[in-house]
Design a protein around this motif. Structure first.
Motif, PDB file in Angstrom:
ATOM      1  N   GLU A   1      59.828  99.384  84.704  1.00 42.51           N
ATOM      2  CA  GLU A   1      59.988  99.542  86.155  1.00 42.51           C
ATOM      3  C   GLU A   1      59.674 100.976  86.561  1.00 42.51           C
ATOM      4  O   GLU A   1      60.405 101.903  86.210  1.00 42.51           O
ATOM      5  N   ASP A   2      58.596 101.155  87.317  1.00 47.46           N
ATOM      6  CA  ASP A   2      58.228 102.479  87.819  1.00 47.46           C
ATOM      7  C   ASP A   2      59.058 102.837  89.052  1.00 47.46           C
ATOM      8  O   ASP A   2      59.659 101.965  89.697  1.00 47.46           O
ATOM      9  N   MET A   3      59.049 104.127  89.380  1.00 49.18           N
ATOM     10  CA  MET A   3      59.832 104.645  90.493  1.00 49.18           C
ATOM     11  C   MET A   3      58.917 105.191  91.587  1.00 49.18           C
ATOM     12  O   MET A   3      57.812 105.673  91.303  1.00 49.18           O
ATOM     13  N   GLY A   4      59.411 105.148  92.817  1.00 49.34           N
ATOM     14  CA  GLY A   4      58.786 105.908  93.879  1.00 49.34           C
ATOM     15  C   GLY A   4      59.127 107.375  93.723  1.00 49.34           C
ATOM     16  O   GLY A   4      59.984 107.742  92.902  1.00 49.34           O
ATOM     17  N   TRP A   5      58.501 108.238  94.525  1.00 50.90           N
ATOM     18  CA  TRP A   5      58.712 109.670  94.308  1.00 50.90           C
ATOM     19  C   TRP A   5      60.149 110.083  94.590  1.00 50.90           C
ATOM     20  O   TRP A   5      60.685 110.974  93.921  1.00 50.90           O
ATOM     21  N   ARG A   6      60.810 109.444  95.540  1.00 47.94           N
ATOM     22  CA  ARG A   6      62.195 109.799  95.841  1.00 47.94           C
ATOM     23  C   ARG A   6      63.119 109.417  94.683  1.00 47.94           C
ATOM     24  O   ARG A   6      63.982 110.207  94.287  1.00 47.94           O
ATOM     25  N   GLY A   7      62.941 108.217  94.148  1.00 48.60           N
ATOM     26  CA  GLY A   7      63.747 107.814  93.003  1.00 48.60           C
ATOM     27  C   GLY A   7      63.494 108.691  91.798  1.00 48.60           C
ATOM     28  O   GLY A   7      64.427 109.029  91.052  1.00 48.60           O
ATOM     29  N   TYR A   8      62.248 109.070  91.589  1.00 50.68           N
ATOM     30  CA  TYR A   8      61.878 109.961  90.485  1.00 50.68           C
ATOM     31  C   TYR A   8      62.573 111.314  90.652  1.00 50.68           C
ATOM     32  O   TYR A   8      63.127 111.870  89.693  1.00 50.68           O
ATOM     33  N   ALA A   9      62.571 111.836  91.881  1.00 52.67           N
ATOM     34  CA  ALA A   9      63.185 113.142  92.146  1.00 52.67           C
ATOM     35  C   ALA A   9      64.695 113.090  91.973  1.00 52.67           C
ATOM     36  O   ALA A   9      65.299 114.019  91.410  1.00 52.67           O
ATOM     37  N   VAL A  10      65.331 112.015  92.444  1.00 53.05           N
ATOM     38  CA  VAL A  10      66.782 111.892  92.302  1.00 53.05           C
ATOM     39  C   VAL A  10      67.174 111.822  90.829  1.00 53.05           C
ATOM     40  O   VAL A  10      68.126 112.484  90.388  1.00 53.05           O
TER      41      VAL A  10
ATOM     42  N   SER B   1      49.480 102.612  95.915  1.00 55.61           N
ATOM     43  CA  SER B   1      50.697 102.351  95.150  1.00 55.61           C
ATOM     44  C   SER B   1      51.829 103.232  95.664  1.00 55.61           C
ATOM     45  O   SER B   1      51.615 104.362  96.093  1.00 55.61           O
ATOM     46  N   ALA B   2      53.040 102.691  95.600  1.00 49.45           N
ATOM     47  CA  ALA B   2      54.213 103.467  96.000  1.00 49.45           C
ATOM     48  C   ALA B   2      54.935 104.053  94.786  1.00 49.45           C
ATOM     49  O   ALA B   2      55.968 104.699  94.943  1.00 49.45           O
ATOM     50  N   LYS B   3      54.390 103.854  93.584  1.00 53.43           N
ATOM     51  CA  LYS B   3      55.068 104.245  92.347  1.00 53.43           C
ATOM     52  C   LYS B   3      54.303 105.363  91.637  1.00 53.43           C
ATOM     53  O   LYS B   3      53.069 105.389  91.641  1.00 53.43           O
ATOM     54  N   ILE B   4      55.059 106.271  90.986  1.00 53.09           N
ATOM     55  CA  ILE B   4      54.425 107.370  90.255  1.00 53.09           C
ATOM     56  C   ILE B   4      54.890 107.447  88.801  1.00 53.09           C
ATOM     57  O   ILE B   4      54.614 108.430  88.116  1.00 53.09           O
ATOM     58  N   GLY B   5      55.590 106.417  88.315  1.00 57.82           N
ATOM     59  CA  GLY B   5      56.036 106.417  86.926  1.00 57.82           C
ATOM     60  C   GLY B   5      57.539 106.295  86.819  1.00 57.82           C
ATOM     61  O   GLY B   5      58.257 106.166  87.811  1.00 57.82           O
ATOM     62  N   ASN B   6      58.039 106.336  85.607  1.00 58.67           N
ATOM     63  CA  ASN B   6      59.466 106.244  85.325  1.00 58.67           C
ATOM     64  C   ASN B   6      59.911 107.540  84.663  1.00 58.67           C
ATOM     65  O   ASN B   6      59.470 107.876  83.559  1.00 58.67           O
ATOM     66  N   PHE B   7      60.781 108.296  85.334  1.00 58.67           N
ATOM     67  CA  PHE B   7      61.199 109.603  84.824  1.00 58.67           C
ATOM     68  C   PHE B   7      61.820 109.501  83.437  1.00 58.67           C
ATOM     69  O   PHE B   7      61.528 110.304  82.546  1.00 58.67           O
TER      70      PHE B   7
ATOM     71  N   PRO C   1      58.830 119.066  96.325  1.00 56.37           N
ATOM     72  CA  PRO C   1      57.612 118.906  97.133  1.00 56.37           C
ATOM     73  C   PRO C   1      56.412 118.403  96.335  1.00 56.37           C
ATOM     74  O   PRO C   1      55.586 117.660  96.861  1.00 56.37           O
ATOM     75  N   ILE C   2      56.322 118.786  95.074  1.00 53.99           N
ATOM     76  CA  ILE C   2      55.205 118.304  94.241  1.00 53.99           C
ATOM     77  C   ILE C   2      55.319 116.798  94.022  1.00 53.99           C
ATOM     78  O   ILE C   2      54.311 116.075  94.085  1.00 53.99           O
ATOM     79  N   LEU C   3      56.524 116.301  93.796  1.00 52.39           N
ATOM     80  CA  LEU C   3      56.707 114.856  93.661  1.00 52.39           C
ATOM     81  C   LEU C   3      56.402 114.141  94.979  1.00 52.39           C
ATOM     82  O   LEU C   3      55.872 113.020  94.973  1.00 52.39           O
ATOM     83  N   ALA C   4      56.713 114.796  96.095  1.00 51.79           N
ATOM     84  CA  ALA C   4      56.368 114.211  97.392  1.00 51.79           C
ATOM     85  C   ALA C   4      54.851 114.112  97.554  1.00 51.79           C
ATOM     86  O   ALA C   4      54.332 113.115  98.084  1.00 51.79           O
ATOM     87  N   ILE C   5      54.135 115.134  97.091  1.00 52.95           N
ATOM     88  CA  ILE C   5      52.667 115.092  97.117  1.00 52.95           C
ATOM     89  C   ILE C   5      52.165 113.961  96.229  1.00 52.95           C
ATOM     90  O   ILE C   5      51.252 113.209  96.601  1.00 52.95           O
ATOM     91  N   ALA C   6      52.763 113.818  95.041  1.00 55.36           N
ATOM     92  CA  ALA C   6      52.349 112.754  94.130  1.00 55.36           C
ATOM     93  C   ALA C   6      52.514 111.381  94.766  1.00 55.36           C
ATOM     94  O   ALA C   6      51.632 110.514  94.687  1.00 55.36           O
ATOM     95  N   GLY C   7      53.653 111.174  95.433  1.00 52.67           N
ATOM     96  CA  GLY C   7      53.889 109.901  96.093  1.00 52.67           C
ATOM     97  C   GLY C   7      52.921 109.641  97.220  1.00 52.67           C
ATOM     98  O   GLY C   7      52.425 108.510  97.395  1.00 52.67           O
ATOM     99  N   SER C   8      52.610 110.676  97.988  1.00 56.48           N
ATOM    100  CA  SER C   8      51.662 110.532  99.097  1.00 56.48           C
ATOM    101  C   SER C   8      50.260 110.226  98.598  1.00 56.48           C
ATOM    102  O   SER C   8      49.564 109.356  99.143  1.00 56.48           O
TER     103      SER C   8
END
Length: 607
Positions: free
Chosen positions: A64-73, A169-175, A544-551
């Motif tokens: 299960e991959d995460m969105g950038w907000r979930g990854y950051a949290v 995609s809304a996902k950037i991976g699983n932290f 902010p870098i994770l926000a860029i990745a998500g965007s």
């Protein structure tokens, strides 16, 4: 300075270093790319059951991959809990095992500073390792965070690269998966190999109590008189009465050094087991170990450039990034070596021979180890401050003004010249986004990078990422030189003292961790101030870098047209270098003018 560099063995050493680095980084990059894309490579399949066990224990669903907000949290929660655990280990040290010297609890402000320092991959140390930390805290606390902080940086850059690779995609991976796989399959095997190499060179690795050695000479000193109960005898003035004493013994610290040293360097952490760090003979015994340490610092950051090229499907992109890094690094080595090899004019005027010869290294040898000399030391200085690694093999406070300017400015560029594990590449990719944005404005086209349109959201996040460290550095430096508690720690007056303060906050906010020294930094003021710089300098960049990745991951890929700026050729390399240098110059030149520039002018004028 250039003549001093060319006229020595430095070009040969620099060429050999870069050749070996690239020869190792290329296959390592291919391996890391396969590992982080989910492949179990070769004999490392043996780690697969352990990996799956970690996921089950933590309740993680690796698919299960995460969105950038979930990854950051997840990232922030993981690191905050790590900092809390390390703080408690230090405070409870007196009751913990593997503490043969009976080290007591670390002071609250120092423990707080150290916890933030190691979790943020900074490894700023306001304490002496051999006189403060027991073996369990060194191993379970500091060494573990050396692994995890490096893996965190790698996870962030992998998330950013996925932002370029994925589309719609809304996902950037699983932290949790990224941190686990990078630790198990990359950091652990490499650390094992380097620890064995360091041990072979004479680096110590044991759990013994400290040893008393018989010295050749008798050391004379004074100590307080004591009564039969061991209490100090006080004089009429209420102060202890001193008496002459002598000894022929020296206490030699022991400990599990090689294992910590390997990940300290490979993870671009830099925290030394000993106070003297890589200048200590137990931590860096030979010129060969010194070369291996320099190589270990750059190995993973260089390999990640090739990982980037493989993951985006165009190896030329990785070569362009590493070319820009290499050009700036070579310039730094040439400048630092030339400045140190030139020596100090005031000493020459006194008749001191500073010329290099078969009998001596020559140049400015103050604060340097004779077993390394100017050339090895200057290369190490450029390496450790190009990467966000606080390891040092010399006293930076004793460098010439220009020699001290080089490591300061390298850090002020944002630690993007190779940089730390993950952090160097994601910092350079942010500058690449800024470079294509500037070029787009120049020709009147919407900027794009690797097929992704760069728009207002990405530029806002880029601005935050680039400006956070200069704001921290310059604000905290100003407070330190104005506040009484800040000025109390400055041991040198004038421009050099200002350089010490500027270097300290530059090192902290950019998560380097090396010290100029000459600054009494283990005080409540500096422990809290540098901890603030380290925490916000790390995580106010990452979010902010994770926000860029998500965007970017959510955007569709654009087709290449005749108006698309090529980002893999010499023109882009020059544009990228210019962007990095311009931003660094605009942010810090006024502060540098008050420190090392003024000091250089004073040295030239004989003052």
């Amino acid at each position: 300075m250039f003549a001093n560099f060319i006229g020595s063995a430095a070009p040969l050493q620099l060429g050999l270093f870069l050749l070996v680095l690239l020869a190792l980084a290329w296959p390592l990059g291919a391996y890391i790319a396969r590992v982080m894309q989910g492949d179990n490579v070769g004999p490392l399949r043996l780690f697969a059951p352990l990996e799956r066990g970690f996921y089950r224990l933590a309740g993680v669903k690796p698919d299960e991959d995460m969105g950038w907000r979930g990854y950051a949290v997840a990232l922030l929660l993981f690191n905050v809990l790590g900092a809390l655990a390390l703080y408690l280990l230090q405070r409870l040290q007196g009751w913990l095992p593997f503490n043969p010297q009976g080290m007591g609890a670390v002071a609250p402000d120092s423990a707080f500073n150290t916890a933030i320092s190691f979790v943020t991959n900074t490894n700023w140390q306001g304490y002496g390792g051999e006189s403060t930390m027991g073996y369990l805290v060194q191993m379970l606390g500091l060494t573990v965070q050396n692994f995890l902080s490096a893996a965190t940086g790698a996870a962030v850059v992998l998330a950013l690269v996925r932002g370029f690779v994925r589309h719609g995609s809304a996902k950037i991976g699983n932290f949790w998966v990224d941190v686990t796989r990078f630790t198990l399959y990359v950091l652990l095997p490499l650390s094992f190999v380097f620890a064995l190499a360091f041990s072979q060179q004479g680096m110590i690795q044991n759990l013994s109590a400290y040893k008393n050695a018989q010295t050749v000479e008798t050391t004379h000193y004074q100590q307080a008189k004591t009564d039969a109960q061991g209490n100090a005898v006080l004089g009429a003035d209420g102060k202890p009465v001193m008496a002459n004493a002598s000894t022929q013994q020296q206490t030699l610290p022991m400990g599990p050094v090689a294992s910590q040293e390997a990940i300290k360097l490979l993870g671009t952490n830099g925290g030394g087991f000993f106070n003297a760090n890589s200048a200590h003979p137990f931590e860096n015994p030979t010129p060969l170990s010194n070369f291996l340490q320099s190589l270990a610092i750059f190995l993973i950051p260089a390999a990640l450039c090739f990982v980037f090229g493989r993951m985006v499907g165009d190896q030329r992109q990785g070569w362009a990034i590493i070319a820009a890094m290499t050009v700036m690094f070579v310039c730094a080595v040439v400048t630092a070596t030339g400045a140190e090899q030139a020596g100090v004019p005031q000493l020459s005027a006194m008749g001191v021979d500073q010329q290099a010869s078969h009998l001596q290294s020559g140049g400015n040898m103050e604060g340097k180890e004779t077993r390394f000399g100017v050339i090895d030391t200057s290369l190490f200085i450029a390496v450790t401050t190009s990467a966000s690694c606080g390891a040092v093999n010399a006293m930076h406070d004793s460098l010439t003004p220009i020699g001290g300017l080089v490591p300061t400015f390298l850090m002020q560029l944002g630690e993007v010249v190779f940089g730390g594990v993950g952090s160097g590449l994601y910092g350079m990719l942010i500058f690449a986004i800024l470079a294509v944005f500037i070029s787009g404005l120049m020709v009147g086209r919407t900027p794009e990078y690797l097929g992704k349109k760069i728009e207002i959201h990405e530029m806002k996040m880029t601005a935050i990422t680039i400006l956070v460290t200069p704001v921290l550095v310059l604000t905290l430096t100003a407070i330190a030189v104005l506040a009484a508690s800040g000025k109390a720690g400055v041991l040198n007056p004038g421009a050099h003292g200002f350089s010490e303060v500027l270097y300290a906050f530059t090192s902290a906010a950019n998560n380097n961790g090396s010290a100029f020294a000459g600054l009494s930094a283990n005080t409540p003021f500096y422990n809290v101030a540098t901890a603030v710089a380290m925490f916000f300098g790390r995580f106010f960049m990452i979010v902010p870098i994770l926000a860029i990745a998500g965007s970017l991951a959510a955007k569709k890929r654009l087709a290449v047209t005749g108006g698309t700026l090529p980002t893999h050729g010499p023109l882009f390399v020059v544009l990228l270098i210019g962007t990095v240098l311009l931003v660094g110059a605009l942010n810090y030149v006024p502060a540098l003018a008050l420190g090392p520039v003024v000091e250089q002018l004073q040295m030239i004028s004989g003052r």
